[in-house]
Write an enzyme that holds these catalytic residues in place. Structure first.
Site, short mmCIF file in Angstrom:
data_model
loop_
_atom_site.label_atom_id
_atom_site.label_comp_id
_atom_site.label_asym_id
_atom_site.label_seq_id
_atom_site.Cartn_x
_atom_site.Cartn_y
_atom_site.Cartn_z
CD GLU A 61 -2.23 2.53 1.57
OE1 GLU A 61 -1.69 3.02 1.02
OE2 GLU A 61 -1.90 2.00 3.47
CB CYS A 76 -1.40 6.85 1.35
SG CYS A 76 -0.21 6.38 1.85
#
Ligand code: SIN
Length: 490
Positions: A260, A294
């Site tokens: 990720e 993110c």
């Protein structure tokens, strides 16, 4: 040294300073300081593990695997449910620890604890639904059966921006699938990870199933966790640059991986959008965790017809954000994690201003003075400026004007990243067209809060692979085994 705030917890036993390996607290020869980013003061020292402790943790996870994977899904679910309950019972203490070492406002820290715990609750239940399959065979004498089995020992490296939830999201899925787990949390935020280990221990998760290695030397520990032959799967949340190195290392033993990685989320406001809702969404998505996520909006694209209205309302909403120590209840923006982070954001802003961006609000921060970067708005930004082409990881909103749908889709997709995207529109045809055209793993449509345990979190392109959370999140921790059974008609 231990600061008063750490001693003021309801349950001081949640403060641990040693790695948690094989159900034991293991000290190391050296220590490393934990710093409160709100005042740059050292709060406490934690043991700094090395290669031998990491190898011990892997060994413990390997030894525990047979016992843990042999338990029924129901038994594992009971233990995970107990862990979830303890996390929620200690939500306030866990949130305070998190704010102290990471900086985010207490309200956000409380939300993160609930978010992290939700993954444990979710996967406790989802683990009961690891169904196999039967497939019609090509021969009447045969049967084809598919079973799913835990991959084995899972190793992970997790980031400082969500010190609780990123561990919970990985560990819960791994444990529910029957895997055992070793995590090396970010060195800036060890206390949250260790408090989770203390609660896992109290919940009765057996020794060796969940291990936490606190270690400063990320490259050395990363090498072990990506290359050790007894580790079957490696999972990482962090930057794309580091992800690439770890992925390469995983290739040496062909590990199953999920990554990720970074993002560069477009947030698009079309001329048919509900502008007030778009402003609210942009504030949430941009300034959550001071922009250090993110999935934060990195580029705010606004259609020219509504640019003036959006910008004015957005500026008014940014103006009321309150920066400060996250422990103060009215604070909405905490510090950045370090002075290095402040310098980096500062440079992106000044380079972009030099390239023609206009500073509408904020900016101008001296990294030598504090870790607080003021909420900032840049207008007249182009997609090529540093503030738009890099992941900002700070509270800076970059506004880019656009003319039409085709143009904004091509600008939005013009990035190596593909994690999250957001857009605000009302026309149903446009909603379908844009949703399908955006090259991102997750799309928020009139919605800026997309992360939750029931949803598949993950990206495409250089934002990584695999999914976390949801029914899909278990697949990353399972192997498919095909059984071909013959001799049926004998
Ligand atoms: C991240 O920034 O890595 C995670 C954000 C989220 O889970 O919402």
């Amino acid at each position: 040294m231990q600061i008063n705030e750490l001693l003021a917890l309801q349950d001081e036993q949640l403060i641990k300073t040693d790695s948690y390996i094989n159900g034991r607290w293991c000290s190391s020869e050296t220590t490393v300081a934990v710093i409160n980013p709100a005042n740059s003061q050292q709060m406490i020292e934690v043991s700094n593990a090395g290669i031998s402790e990491t190898e011990l943790a892997v060994k413990a996870a390997k030894n525990a695997l047979k016992m843990w994977s042999a338990k029924s899904a129901h038994e594992r679910a009971m233990l995970l449910r107990h862990w979830f309950n303890l996390m929620m019972q200690h939500q306030e203490d866990l949130a305070r620890i998190l704010t102290l070492e990471q900086g985010k406002p207490l309200a956000e820290a409380r939300a993160e604890i609930a978010y992290g715990a939700a993954f444990i609750e979710w996967f406790a239940e989802e683990g009961k639904r690891i169904y196999g399959d039967t497939i019609p065979a090509l021969s009447a004498d045969k049967r084809i059966i598919v079973v799913k089995q835990p991959v084995g020992v899972v190793a992970s490296i997790t980031p400082w921006n969500f010190p609780n939830a990123m561990i919970a999201r990985k560990a819960a899925a791994a444990l529910a699938a029957g895997c055992t787990f070793v995590v090396r949390p970010a060195i800036q935020t060890p206390l949250s990870a260790l408090a989770m280990a203390e609660l896992a221990d109290r919940a009765g998760i057996p020794a060796g199933v969940f291990n936490v290695v606190i270690a400063e030397n990320a490259p050395a520990i990363g090498k072990i966790l990506t290359q050790h032959p007894d580790i079957a799967k490696f999972t990482f949340t962090g930057s794309t640059a580091v992800g690439k190195i770890l992925l390469t290392q995983c290739a040496t033993s062909i590990k199953k991986v999920s990554m990720e990685l970074g993002g560069n989320a477009p947030f698009i406001v079309f001329d048919d959008a509900d502008i007030d809702a778009a402003v609210e969404g942009a504030i949430t998505s941009k300034f959550r965790n001071a922009g250090q996520t993110c999935v934060c909006s990195n580029r705010i694209f606004v259609q020219k017809a509504v640019l003036a209205e959006f910008t004015e309302k957005f500026k008014a909403a940014v103006n009321v954000l309150v920066s400060g120590d996250g422990l103060a209840e009215n604070v909405t923006i905490g510090p950045l994690i370090s002075s290095r982070a402040v310098s980096r954001v500062n440079k992106l802003v000044s380079d972009s201003i030099e390239a023609g961006a206009h500073l509408l609000l904020g900016g101008n921060c001296d990294p030598m003075q504090s870790n607080f970067y003021p909420p900032t708005i840049l207008t007249n930004v182009s997609n090529q400026m540093p503030i738009a082409s890099n992941e900002i990881f700070g509270p800076v909103a970059a506004i880019i004007a656009f003319e039409n749908e085709q143009q904004v889709i091509s600008m939005a997709n013009d990035t190596e990243y593909g994690l999250a995207a957001y857009f605000y529109a009302r026309d149903i045809g446009r909603i379908w067209r844009v949703s399908e055209a955006l090259a991102f793993g997750m799309v928020g449509i009139n919605d800026a809060i997309i992360s939750n345990a029931a949803a598949p979190f993950g990206g495409v392109k250089q934002s990584g692979n695999g999914r976390e959370g949801s029914k899909y999140g278990l697949d990353d921790y399972l192997e498919i085994k095909y059984l071909s059974m013959g001799g049926i008609n004998k």
